[in-house]
Write a protein that holds these residues in place. Structure first.
Motif, PDB file in Angstrom:
ATOM      1  N   PHE A 144       0.837  -1.207   0.000  1.00 55.28           N
ATOM      2  CA  PHE A 144       0.000   0.000   0.000  1.00 55.28           C
ATOM      3  C   PHE A 144       0.871   1.256   0.000  1.00 55.28           C
ATOM      4  CE2 PHE A 144      -2.809  -3.241   1.907  1.00 55.28           C
ATOM      5  CZ  PHE A 144      -3.822  -3.199   0.955  1.00 55.28           C
ATOM      6  N   THR A 165      -6.523   7.859   0.356  1.00 53.12           N
ATOM      7  CA  THR A 165      -7.387   6.737  -0.011  1.00 53.12           C
ATOM      8  C   THR A 165      -7.810   6.902  -1.462  1.00 53.12           C
ATOM      9  OG1 THR A 165      -9.332   7.929   0.817  1.00 53.12           O
ATOM     10  CG2 THR A 165      -8.244   6.384   2.323  1.00 53.12           C
ATOM     11  N   HIS A 187     -12.121   3.430  -1.230  1.00 53.71           N
ATOM     12  CA  HIS A 187     -11.505   2.276  -0.570  1.00 53.71           C
ATOM     13  C   HIS A 187     -10.905   2.782   0.742  1.00 53.71           C
ATOM     14  CE1 HIS A 187     -11.988  -0.176  -4.195  1.00 53.71           C
ATOM     15  NE2 HIS A 187     -11.555   0.860  -4.879  1.00 53.71           N
ATOM     16  N   LYS A 190      -8.439   0.778   3.165  1.00 55.28           N
ATOM     17  CA  LYS A 190      -7.081   0.402   2.747  1.00 55.28           C
ATOM     18  C   LYS A 190      -6.353   1.660   2.239  1.00 55.28           C
ATOM     19  CE  LYS A 190      -8.406  -4.317   1.502  1.00 55.28           C
ATOM     20  NZ  LYS A 190      -9.819  -4.179   1.867  1.00 55.28           N
ATOM     21  N   ILE A 219      -7.161  -3.915  -2.953  1.00 56.60           N
ATOM     22  CA  ILE A 219      -8.254  -3.049  -2.530  1.00 56.60           C
ATOM     23  C   ILE A 219      -9.606  -3.516  -3.082  1.00 56.60           C
ATOM     24  CG2 ILE A 219      -6.720  -1.061  -2.292  1.00 56.60           C
ATOM     25  CD1 ILE A 219      -7.735  -0.023  -4.937  1.00 56.60           C
ATOM     26  N   ALA A 236      -6.636  -4.337   5.751  1.00 54.82           N
ATOM     27  CA  ALA A 236      -5.440  -4.108   4.944  1.00 54.82           C
ATOM     28  C   ALA A 236      -4.296  -5.030   5.348  1.00 54.82           C
ATOM     29  CB  ALA A 236      -5.002  -2.649   5.070  1.00 54.82           C
ATOM     30  N   ALA A 239      -4.575  -8.430   3.673  1.00 50.78           N
ATOM     31  CA  ALA A 239      -4.675  -8.514   2.212  1.00 50.78           C
ATOM     32  C   ALA A 239      -3.486  -9.239   1.606  1.00 50.78           C
ATOM     33  CB  ALA A 239      -4.794  -7.113   1.621  1.00 50.78           C
TER      34      ALA A 239
END
Length: 429
Positions: A144, A165, A187, A190, A219, A236, A239
């Motif tokens: 991210f 975001t 999103h 995340k 995401i 997150a 993920a």
């Protein structure tokens, strides 16, 4: 000529008010004409820089111009995608030096979000050099993490370390608006951390937020049909445990070891058996794009020449109207030995002086406007006019204006030469 020049200047100075208006109209026309030419040249340079170093653009079969606009300039929406396994098959070609997979679809405050690989920063450039320079930070490495273009950083005030975001779906909002579009959900669960800010390039890269392909998959893990799945929320931090291999791409940018292989690789991709794909040469697609917008350019040039015709008509009208007042002046010149060719030369020289003054003033206006508007044009359109110089085409147009102005001056000059000597010396009752 040495005698006519000061005489023409003195005569023009005595009628400076009316000739100034004629000069301003010519200057306006010249400024419009040169502005259209310079804007066209700057746009062509901007477009060429956007695909510098890219030999082929690969995407789903369809319109080459649409693929170019979507893959390079991120305009419009893609109606089809290409499968990840097709990309892997293409990437195995030994003739290909590098390939950049591109995934589009999300946005942030009106700016497009682009999914790619860290090689994106190494192989793209600004037309002057290969590879993108960082004003601050570095390429993304974590899941991210995001790298933003220079325009995104400038207009939104972002810097490295900030969290943002992404917004689901392409947005066309003005980036000055800080309220997100309600029709495109976020999103929000995340967020991304900005790890790099790119230096200005004058290309669409300045408007991009670049993240990894895996980040775009992450995401959308708990999304379906463009909306979050009810009752399902994947945090997150979890993920990364999922398979984040992309399933589809929007386009692929390709660079070859040898540019002489471009047509061979293009034929191979166009005949790809896995799914209908096409490979386009950016330069040829750009030429097709210019043909589509050529009518607009021709219309603007036509308007500029109409304004020029109006300005020169005003010049002729001013000189013709002044002949009645200059009867005695011209008759005196004839009485002291000036022939018809001297009268014609005098009036043509006056018209040439006014035309040259209008051209010079118009060029000054264009240069000043180019420098004053350069920051706005660079930010809004990615075009830099501040360092532009007069091209051969622009000089040819200036020469055409000067020749037309001199030719237009021949009309009142011929009429003045036909005036009899006695016509100016005898008083009119």
């Amino acid at each position: 000529m040495k005698t006519l020049l000061p005489l023409a200047w003195a005569s023009a100075w005595n009628r400076r008010l009316s000739l100034t208006l004629a000069t301003l109209s010519i200057a306006l026309a010249v400024a419009l004409l040169l502005s259209v030419t310079r804007a066209r040249e700057a746009a062509q340079t901007h477009f060429a820089q956007s695909v510098a170093g890219v030999d082929l653009v690969v995407g789903p079969r369809g319109s080459p111009v649409q693929l170019l606009l979507h893959a390079v300039f991120h305009l419009g929406d893609a109606s089809h995608t290409l499968a990840w396994k097709s990309y892997q098959a293409l990437a195995a070609d030994p003739l290909i030096a590098w390939r950049l997979p591109l995934a589009l679809g999300d946005s942030h405050r009106g700016f497009p979000v682009l999914g790619s690989t860290p090689e994106y920063f190494r192989h793209l450039g600004d037309g002057q050099q290969q590879g993108l320079r960082f004003a601050d930070g570095q390429p993304f490495a974590g899941l991210f993490e995001a790298v933003i273009g220079a325009e995104v950083a400038a207009r939104l005030g972002y810097r490295t370390g900030q969290q943002i975001t992404l917004q689901h779906g392409a947005s066309h909002l003005d980036a000055h608006h800080h309220d997100e579009d309600a029709t495109h959900p976020e999103h929000a669960d995340k967020p991304f951390r900005i790890v790099g800010v790119l230096a200005p390039t004058g290309t669409p890269v300045d408007r991009n937020l670049v993240v990894s392909l895996q980040a775009l998959e992450a995401i959308h893990l708990d999304w379906q049909g463009g909306m979050p799945m009810p009752g399902l929320s994947i945090p997150a931090e979890a993920a990364g445990k999922f398979d984040l291999t992309p399933k589809h791409l929007n386009a692929v940018l390709i660079g070859l070891h040898q540019r002489t292989d471009v047509f061979r690789v293009q034929r191979q991709i166009n005949a790809f058996g896995g799914e209908p794909l096409m490979a386009i040469l950016p330069g040829l697609a750009m030429d097709e794009l210019w043909q589509l917008v050529g009518s607009v350019e021709r219309t603007l040039h036509g308007l500029a020449w109409l304004v020029m015709a109006a300005g020169l008509a005003g010049l002729v009208a001013v000189i013709v109207a002044s002949l009645g007042e200059r009867r005695r002046e011209l008759a005196i010149l004839r009485s002291v030995g000036a022939g018809r060719r001297h009268i014609i030369g005098l009036l043509v020289l006056e018209g040439a002086l006014v035309t040259v003054a209008g051209i010079a003033l118009g060029m000054v206006v264009v240069e000043a406007a180019g420098h004053l508007l350069a920051p706005w044009l660079r930010t809004r359109l990615g075009m830099d006019l501040s360092g532009a110089t007069l091209s051969i085409e622009a000089l040819q147009r200036v020469g055409a204006v000067l020749a037309t102005g001199i030719a237009a001056s021949l009309i009142p000059a011929w009429r003045a030469s036909r005036m009899a000597l006695a016509d100016g010396l005898l008083p009119r009752l």
